[in-house]
Design a protein around this motif. Structure first.
Motif, mmCIF file in Angstrom:
data_model
loop_
_atom_site.group_PDB
_atom_site.id
_atom_site.type_symbol
_atom_site.label_atom_id
_atom_site.label_comp_id
_atom_site.label_asym_id
_atom_site.label_seq_id
_atom_site.Cartn_x
_atom_site.Cartn_y
_atom_site.Cartn_z
ATOM 1 N N GLU A 157 38.752 71.345 24.035
ATOM 2 C CA GLU A 157 38.858 70.399 23.329
ATOM 3 C C GLU A 157 37.782 69.973 23.459
ATOM 4 O O GLU A 157 36.649 69.534 22.088
ATOM 5 N N ILE A 158 36.732 70.600 24.098
ATOM 6 C CA ILE A 158 35.332 70.639 24.551
ATOM 7 C C ILE A 158 34.859 72.038 22.913
ATOM 8 O O ILE A 158 33.562 71.597 22.136
ATOM 9 N N ALA A 159 35.230 73.125 23.474
ATOM 10 C CA ALA A 159 35.059 73.805 22.126
ATOM 11 C C ALA A 159 35.246 73.302 20.639
ATOM 12 O O ALA A 159 35.871 72.508 20.432
ATOM 13 N N GLY A 160 33.719 73.560 19.394
ATOM 14 C CA GLY A 160 34.114 72.951 17.846
ATOM 15 C C GLY A 160 33.623 71.511 18.305
ATOM 16 O O GLY A 160 34.459 71.192 17.557
ATOM 17 N N TRP A 161 33.678 70.759 19.340
ATOM 18 C CA TRP A 161 33.542 69.277 19.189
ATOM 19 C C TRP A 161 32.610 68.884 18.087
ATOM 20 O O TRP A 161 33.199 67.876 17.482
ATOM 21 N N GLN A 162 31.706 69.149 17.804
ATOM 22 C CA GLN A 162 30.933 68.919 16.663
ATOM 23 C C GLN A 162 31.530 69.207 15.697
ATOM 24 O O GLN A 162 31.558 68.119 14.940
ATOM 25 N N ASP A 193 41.205 74.612 37.921
ATOM 26 C CA ASP A 193 41.611 76.190 37.600
ATOM 27 C C ASP A 193 42.998 75.491 36.271
ATOM 28 O O ASP A 193 43.920 76.168 35.282
ATOM 29 N N ASP A 194 43.545 74.263 35.716
ATOM 30 C CA ASP A 194 44.212 73.786 34.380
ATOM 31 C C ASP A 194 42.908 74.064 33.015
ATOM 32 O O ASP A 194 43.639 73.841 32.454
ATOM 33 N N ARG A 195 41.848 74.495 33.280
ATOM 34 C CA ARG A 195 40.985 74.116 32.339
ATOM 35 C C ARG A 195 40.062 73.116 31.826
ATOM 36 O O ARG A 195 40.284 73.130 30.969
ATOM 37 N N VAL A 196 40.504 72.417 33.115
ATOM 38 C CA VAL A 196 40.241 70.661 32.321
ATOM 39 C C VAL A 196 38.409 70.663 32.875
ATOM 40 O O VAL A 196 38.536 70.379 34.731
ATOM 41 N N CYS A 197 37.782 69.684 32.632
ATOM 42 C CA CYS A 197 36.412 68.971 33.156
ATOM 43 C C CYS A 197 36.682 68.680 33.636
ATOM 44 O O CYS A 197 37.014 66.886 33.991
ATOM 45 N N ALA A 198 35.807 68.423 34.898
ATOM 46 C CA ALA A 198 35.463 67.701 36.121
ATOM 47 C C ALA A 198 35.034 66.279 35.844
ATOM 48 O O ALA A 198 34.461 65.325 35.972
ATOM 49 N N GLY A 199 33.946 66.659 35.079
ATOM 50 C CA GLY A 199 33.107 65.520 34.386
ATOM 51 C C GLY A 199 32.667 64.595 33.269
ATOM 52 O O GLY A 199 33.448 63.176 33.121
ATOM 53 N N CYS A 200 34.024 65.312 32.243
ATOM 54 C CA CYS A 200 34.326 64.139 31.422
ATOM 55 C C CYS A 200 35.882 64.272 31.383
ATOM 56 O O CYS A 200 36.563 63.449 30.219
ATOM 57 N N PHE A 201 36.390 65.153 31.749
ATOM 58 C CA PHE A 201 38.252 65.058 31.595
ATOM 59 C C PHE A 201 38.596 65.703 30.486
ATOM 60 O O PHE A 201 39.456 65.222 30.332
ATOM 61 N N ARG A 202 38.312 66.700 29.670
ATOM 62 C CA ARG A 202 38.486 67.705 28.658
ATOM 63 C C ARG A 202 39.067 68.963 28.635
ATOM 64 O O ARG A 202 37.840 68.997 29.943
#
Length: 57
Positions: free
Chosen positions: A29-34, A16-25
């Motif tokens: 923070e996920i968007a545009g990682w590269q 619900d906080d828009r945090v990934c349960a796998g990597c915790f980003r």
């Protein structure tokens, strides 16, 4: 090639906080990682570790 690898483990599920349960980003923070500079990636990795420590199921 980047010196800071993505923390993605292939389990992508946002809470619900828009945090990934796998990597915790956070999704922001996920968007545009590269494209992020390594210094920013390292800061994100540190935040992920803090989130993981505070995670309860």
């Amino acid at each position: 090639m980047s010196a800071v690898a993505s923390p993605c483990i292939g389990y992508c599920k946002l809470n619900d906080d828009r945090v990934c349960a796998g990597c915790f980003r956070h999704v922001d923070e996920i968007a545009g990682w590269q494209e992020k500079p390594d210094t920013e990636k390292q800061t994100i990795i540190e935040r992920c570790a803090e989130r993981k420590q505070g995670f309860t199921q």
